[in-house]
Design an enzyme around this catalytic site. Structure first.
Site, mmCIF file in Angstrom:
data_model
loop_
_atom_site.group_PDB
_atom_site.id
_atom_site.type_symbol
_atom_site.label_atom_id
_atom_site.label_comp_id
_atom_site.label_asym_id
_atom_site.label_seq_id
_atom_site.Cartn_x
_atom_site.Cartn_y
_atom_site.Cartn_z
ATOM 1 N N ARG A 221 66.900 -72.028 15.681
ATOM 2 C CA ARG A 221 67.550 -70.832 16.245
ATOM 3 C C ARG A 221 67.391 -70.817 17.769
ATOM 4 O O ARG A 221 66.798 -71.726 18.350
ATOM 5 C CB ARG A 221 66.929 -69.568 15.644
ATOM 6 C CG ARG A 221 65.464 -69.415 16.013
ATOM 7 C CD ARG A 221 64.888 -68.109 15.515
ATOM 8 N NE ARG A 221 63.738 -67.707 16.297
ATOM 9 C CZ ARG A 221 62.925 -66.719 15.981
ATOM 10 N NH1 ARG A 221 63.139 -66.033 14.870
ATOM 11 N NH2 ARG A 221 61.919 -66.409 16.750
ATOM 12 N N ASN A 292 61.061 -78.382 22.659
ATOM 13 C CA ASN A 292 61.473 -76.987 22.885
ATOM 14 C C ASN A 292 60.662 -75.992 22.061
ATOM 15 O O ASN A 292 60.552 -74.827 22.442
ATOM 16 C CB ASN A 292 62.966 -76.856 22.552
ATOM 17 C CG ASN A 292 63.374 -75.411 22.368
ATOM 18 O OD1 ASN A 292 63.529 -74.672 23.337
ATOM 19 N ND2 ASN A 292 63.510 -74.963 21.125
ATOM 20 N N TYR A 360 50.059 -68.144 27.253
ATOM 21 C CA TYR A 360 51.419 -68.704 27.362
ATOM 22 C C TYR A 360 51.615 -69.343 28.747
ATOM 23 O O TYR A 360 52.146 -70.449 28.877
ATOM 24 C CB TYR A 360 52.427 -67.577 27.138
ATOM 25 C CG TYR A 360 53.878 -67.989 27.090
ATOM 26 C CD1 TYR A 360 54.412 -68.641 25.984
ATOM 27 C CD2 TYR A 360 54.739 -67.686 28.149
ATOM 28 C CE1 TYR A 360 55.758 -68.985 25.940
ATOM 29 C CE2 TYR A 360 56.090 -68.027 28.116
ATOM 30 C CZ TYR A 360 56.591 -68.672 27.002
ATOM 31 O OH TYR A 360 57.924 -69.016 26.959
ATOM 32 N N LYS A 364 52.608 -73.233 29.546
ATOM 33 C CA LYS A 364 53.850 -73.599 30.230
ATOM 34 C C LYS A 364 53.569 -74.273 31.584
ATOM 35 O O LYS A 364 54.287 -75.190 31.991
ATOM 36 C CB LYS A 364 54.745 -72.372 30.391
ATOM 37 C CG LYS A 364 55.231 -71.793 29.056
ATOM 38 C CD LYS A 364 56.018 -72.821 28.252
ATOM 39 C CE LYS A 364 56.653 -72.249 27.007
ATOM 40 N NZ LYS A 364 57.433 -73.246 26.257
HETATM 41 P P1 NAD Z 1 62.578 -68.662 19.410
HETATM 42 O O1 NAD Z 1 61.334 -68.024 18.918
HETATM 43 O O2 NAD Z 1 63.879 -67.964 19.140
HETATM 44 O O3 NAD Z 1 62.697 -70.147 18.826
HETATM 45 C C1 NAD Z 1 61.620 -71.040 18.791
HETATM 46 C C2 NAD Z 1 61.800 -71.989 17.632
HETATM 47 O O4 NAD Z 1 60.651 -72.840 17.601
HETATM 48 C C3 NAD Z 1 61.842 -71.251 16.287
HETATM 49 O O5 NAD Z 1 62.920 -71.718 15.503
HETATM 50 C C4 NAD Z 1 60.506 -71.583 15.668
HETATM 51 O O6 NAD Z 1 60.526 -71.619 14.246
HETATM 52 C C5 NAD Z 1 60.218 -72.954 16.269
HETATM 53 N N1 NAD Z 1 58.799 -73.272 16.188
HETATM 54 C C6 NAD Z 1 57.749 -72.473 16.493
HETATM 55 N N2 NAD Z 1 56.593 -73.110 16.231
HETATM 56 C C7 NAD Z 1 56.912 -74.344 15.756
HETATM 57 C C8 NAD Z 1 56.152 -75.432 15.282
HETATM 58 N N3 NAD Z 1 54.829 -75.401 15.252
HETATM 59 N N4 NAD Z 1 56.814 -76.537 14.860
HETATM 60 C C9 NAD Z 1 58.171 -76.597 14.879
HETATM 61 N N5 NAD Z 1 58.937 -75.571 15.302
HETATM 62 C C10 NAD Z 1 58.313 -74.449 15.719
HETATM 63 O O7 NAD Z 1 62.349 -68.891 20.959
HETATM 64 P P2 NAD Z 1 63.406 -69.215 22.114
HETATM 65 O O8 NAD Z 1 63.581 -67.984 22.895
HETATM 66 O O9 NAD Z 1 64.599 -69.913 21.578
HETATM 67 O O10 NAD Z 1 62.518 -70.217 22.995
HETATM 68 C C11 NAD Z 1 62.647 -71.630 22.975
HETATM 69 C C12 NAD Z 1 61.729 -72.216 24.047
HETATM 70 O O11 NAD Z 1 62.082 -71.673 25.313
HETATM 71 C C13 NAD Z 1 60.252 -71.890 23.846
HETATM 72 O O12 NAD Z 1 59.478 -73.001 24.235
HETATM 73 C C14 NAD Z 1 60.038 -70.717 24.787
HETATM 74 O O13 NAD Z 1 58.701 -70.616 25.176
HETATM 75 C C15 NAD Z 1 60.948 -71.094 25.936
HETATM 76 N N6 NAD Z 1 61.373 -69.966 26.781
HETATM 77 C C16 NAD Z 1 62.164 -68.967 26.322
HETATM 78 C C17 NAD Z 1 62.567 -67.950 27.179
HETATM 79 C C18 NAD Z 1 63.483 -66.820 26.746
HETATM 80 O O14 NAD Z 1 63.855 -65.988 27.572
HETATM 81 N N7 NAD Z 1 63.899 -66.740 25.508
HETATM 82 C C19 NAD Z 1 62.137 -67.955 28.503
HETATM 83 C C20 NAD Z 1 61.319 -68.986 28.947
HETATM 84 C C21 NAD Z 1 60.964 -69.997 28.078
#
Ligand code: NAD
Length: 454
Positions: A221, A292, A360, A364
């Site tokens: 997702r 990711n 976190y 990062k």
């Molecule tokens: P999200 O929670 O919607 O998706 C993360 C996905 O990673 C999920 O499908 C989850 O099941 C999977 N996941 C979690 N732990 C796992 C594991 N141990 N093994 C395999 N899969 C695993 O998050 P997102 O918003 O899509 O974020 C994606 C990346 O971007 C992350 O690394 C997050 O830290 C980073 N990020 C997001 C934002 C934001 O604004 N959404 C900002 C900065 C960084």
């Protein structure tokens, strides 16, 4: 997932109301559609000093089919410009910056909607003379400030083009095309370093990954699913990885993209081996790994227990080390090929820190440290290692933030809106392109030039 204010401010009466009330007027950003032209109007190209890069930039833009006009202090622009590329790589004295003011100024004035400003400089740390270094460093202040002044979806970015790479237009093409294109809609105010690299001929700029295999973790997702979509669109065979509990969503993504689903917790001790085995089944080696998968377990530092600390560091950072170690072993079938790409997903929280996110932020920032170090170690194998640092991206995760905090995060950037997951996917695909061979050890913020994490 355009937010309500952005929609309102761009439709009929909403336009008038937001203008009258002095409310922020976020622009509708131009984003990539299959086969889209690089630019929707002419690009002005100019420069100061003895730089030689402007002519390479002009040739790259012309090859895309776009019109190029000269940017000079006297240029009269008949049409709105889609972009201006300004070569200041040869400037060595502060006096020369006056030429930038008189030449770049009129071009910036003539920019249309969703326009691009790209300034090209020489990395100051490659220049021994203090005034030369100061002149070049000034370009960063200029570009970052311009990013904050541009309106209507405009972005401004800076290339630090290494001296050794200034005679080689091949290493410039992929970065120039990315930063000019709508694929960089949510990237502004960012410097990026470009060095030497072995760049293959590119047959199709819209499908740079034909014949390549890419693995994306956390792809059931959000951002991960969108990264996978971008790779599939651009011709890659994709393997999407996520935890078994997200199996159903993962299958949906895989089916939609013609990708392979691999249910796997990235923290499993044999995660690297499982990924390599899945790659080997596709009948070749791995070209791109995108780390990711990520989680948050927010609490003030003093209230953070062992579980919250350990799980975040393990999923977001340690898993990448374990998986890379296996994939980088040349004897492993399905491992990363020489010339391959490693891309980590960091966050602006890893650059500027965030209240309640010490764990976190550590994970990062750790990704950034790893990328910078590993890029040097793997240079001999022509493997590049880079990271993206997303800012406020419209996902399920950010939709859960309380409304007032969410509005601050969403608006406090030069583009006055949150980014889309696809914006992160596009930046990652840029790092992964074969043409980006000269880009390594870099951290690109995909944050609309956020004031947070600054
Ligand atoms: P999200 O929670 O919607 O998706 C993360 C996905 O990673 C999920 O499908 C989850 O099941 C999977 N996941 C979690 N732990 C796992 C594991 N141990 N093994 C395999 N899969 C695993 O998050 P997102 O918003 O899509 O974020 C994606 C990346 O971007 C992350 O690394 C997050 O830290 C980073 N990020 C997001 C934002 C934001 O604004 N959404 C900002 C900065 C960084």
């Amino acid at each position: 997932m355009t937010d309500t204010l952005t929609k309102f401010a761009n439709e009929g009466i909403g336009k008038t109301i937001t203008t009258k009330l002095g409310l922020p007027r976020p622009a509708l950003l131009r984003r990539y559609k299959e086969g889209q032209d690089l630019l929707e109007g002419p690009a002005a190209v100019g420069g100061i000093g003895e730089g030689t890069v402007a002519s390479s930039a002009a040739a790259i833009i012309k090859a895309s089919g776009a019109e190029v006009v000269a940017a000079t202090a006297d240029s009269q622009y008949a049409d709105k410009l889609a972009a201006v590329v300004f070569d200041a790589s040869g400037a060595r004295t502060l006096d020369e910056l006056e030429g930038l003011r008189t030449t770049l100024g009129p071009a910036v004035k003539a920019l249309g909607k969703n326009a691009r400003v790209i300034v090209i400089g020489t990395p100051p740390d490659e220049l021994a003379d203090p005034e030369a270094a100061a002149t070049q460093q000034a370009l960063e202040g200029i570009t970052r400030s311009l990013g904050k002044e541009l309106r209507a979806g405009g972005t401004a970015n800076l290339f630090w083009l290494s001296l050794e790479a200034q005679g080689d237009s091949a290493v410039l093409a992929a970065p120039l095309r990315f930063f000019l294109s709508s694929r960089s809609a949510y990237v502004s105010g960012q410097p990026i370093r470009i060095g030497e690299g072995e760049v293959p001929d590119v047959d199709d700029w819209h499908k740079p990954f034909l014949g390549e295999t890419a693995v994306v973790t956390g792809a059931a997702r959000g951002i991960g699913a969108e990264i996978a979509k971008v790779f599939a669109r651009a011709g890659a065979k994709v393997i999407v990885v996520d935890i078994p509990a997200a199996g159903e969503a993962l299958s949906k993504v895989a089916n939609q993209l013609g990708a392979t689903a691999l249910q796997l917790d990235v923290t499993a001790p044999d995660a690297g081996e499982k990924i390599a085995a899945a790659v080997a089944k596709t009948g070749g080696g791995l070209d791109v790994i995108v780390h990711n998968a990520g989680i948050t377990r927010d609490k003030l530092f003093v209230n953070t227990d062992e579980a919250r600390w350990g799980s975040v560091i393990n999923v977001n950072l340690q898993s990448q080390f374990r998986i890379n170690k296996v994939l980088l072993d040349p004897s492993v079938e399905g491992g990363l090929k020489d010339g391959g790409r490693i891309i980590g997903v960091a966050s602006i929280a890893g650059i500027g820190g965030n209240r309640g996110q010490v764990n976190y932020g550590a994970s990062k920032a750790g990704v950034i440290g790893m990328v910078r170090s590993l890029s040097k170690e793997l240079a001999a194998r022509r493997i590049t290692v880079n990271a993206v640092a997303p800012g406020f991206i419209e996902t399920e995760m950010t939709a859960k933030i309380p409304v007032a905090t969410r509005e601050v995060g969403r608006r406090l950037n030069s583009l006055l809106q949150g980014g889309e997951p696809v914006d992160v996917g596009e930046a990652i695909a840029f790092f992964a392109e074969p043409g980006s061979a000269g880009v390594t050890g870099q951290v690109l913020r995909v944050c609309g030039q956020s004031q947070l994490g600054a």
